[in-house]
Design an enzyme around this catalytic site. Structure first.
Site, mmCIF file in Angstrom:
data_model
loop_
_atom_site.group_PDB
_atom_site.id
_atom_site.type_symbol
_atom_site.label_atom_id
_atom_site.label_comp_id
_atom_site.label_asym_id
_atom_site.label_seq_id
_atom_site.Cartn_x
_atom_site.Cartn_y
_atom_site.Cartn_z
ATOM 1 N N CYS A 73 0.844 -1.204 0.000
ATOM 2 C CA CYS A 73 0.000 0.000 0.000
ATOM 3 C C CYS A 73 0.876 1.249 0.000
ATOM 4 O O CYS A 73 1.550 1.544 0.991
ATOM 5 C CB CYS A 73 -0.913 -0.056 1.229
ATOM 6 S SG CYS A 73 -1.642 1.516 1.711
ATOM 7 N N CYS A 76 0.199 3.865 2.662
ATOM 8 C CA CYS A 76 0.642 3.363 3.968
ATOM 9 C C CYS A 76 2.137 3.596 4.159
ATOM 10 O O CYS A 76 2.582 4.073 5.205
ATOM 11 C CB CYS A 76 0.363 1.860 4.098
ATOM 12 S SG CYS A 76 -1.369 1.406 3.951
#
Ligand code: ZN
Length: 146
Positions: A73, A76
């Site tokens: 991600c 993230c």
């Protein structure tokens, strides 16, 4: 097996890399490395998962802010330095925790995590705040203190 004891966390020392087993209830007491004596956490976030999450959250005397994330991600990964900075800022006032949502499906299901990153604030084990999407450090600090 020792690894399955959920009340003892395995923490790698950031100074000498020794693995320390720390009782979950002591995680807020600035544990030090058994080999080199230096602080194990130093205000860094800790990584928890399905096996050891509950023991730490139950034992924590301060609010817990959980970052549900995954290695693939991009947002993230982009938020990770801000999360670490917020963790240092909040040292002693809140415990910042990272949960890899891919490796810990039970926790992701329990907290109904549908997108990542998602930040969940727990106080006394209950969810009090939630925010999805990457945030700057100041907003993470504000969320933890909410
Ligand atoms: Zn050490």
């Amino acid at each position: 097996m020792d690894r399955m004891d959920p009340t003892r966390l395995h923490l790698a020392c950031p100074h000498c890399a020794a693995t320390n087993r720390v009782p979950a209830a002591r995680i807020g007491d600035e544990p030090v490395c058994g080999r080199c004596g230096k602080p194990l956490l130093d205000g860094r976030p800790i990584e928890l998962g399905d096996a050891d999450f509950d023991a730490v959250v139950t034992a924590s005397k301060v609010p817990v802010l959980v970052d549900f994330w995954a290695p693939w991600c991009g947002p993230c990964r982009a938020m990770a330095p801000a999360f670490e900075q917020a963790s240092r800022t909040l040292k002693g006032r809140a415990l910042l925790v990272k949960v890899n949502s891919d490796e810990n499906p039970a926790l992701s299901a329990r907290y109904a995590v549908r997108s990542i990153p998602t930040l969940v604030r727990l106080s006394g084990g209950r969810e009090t705040q939630r925010q999805s999407g990457a945030l700057p450090a100041g907003a993470i600090v504000a969320l933890a203190g909410a």
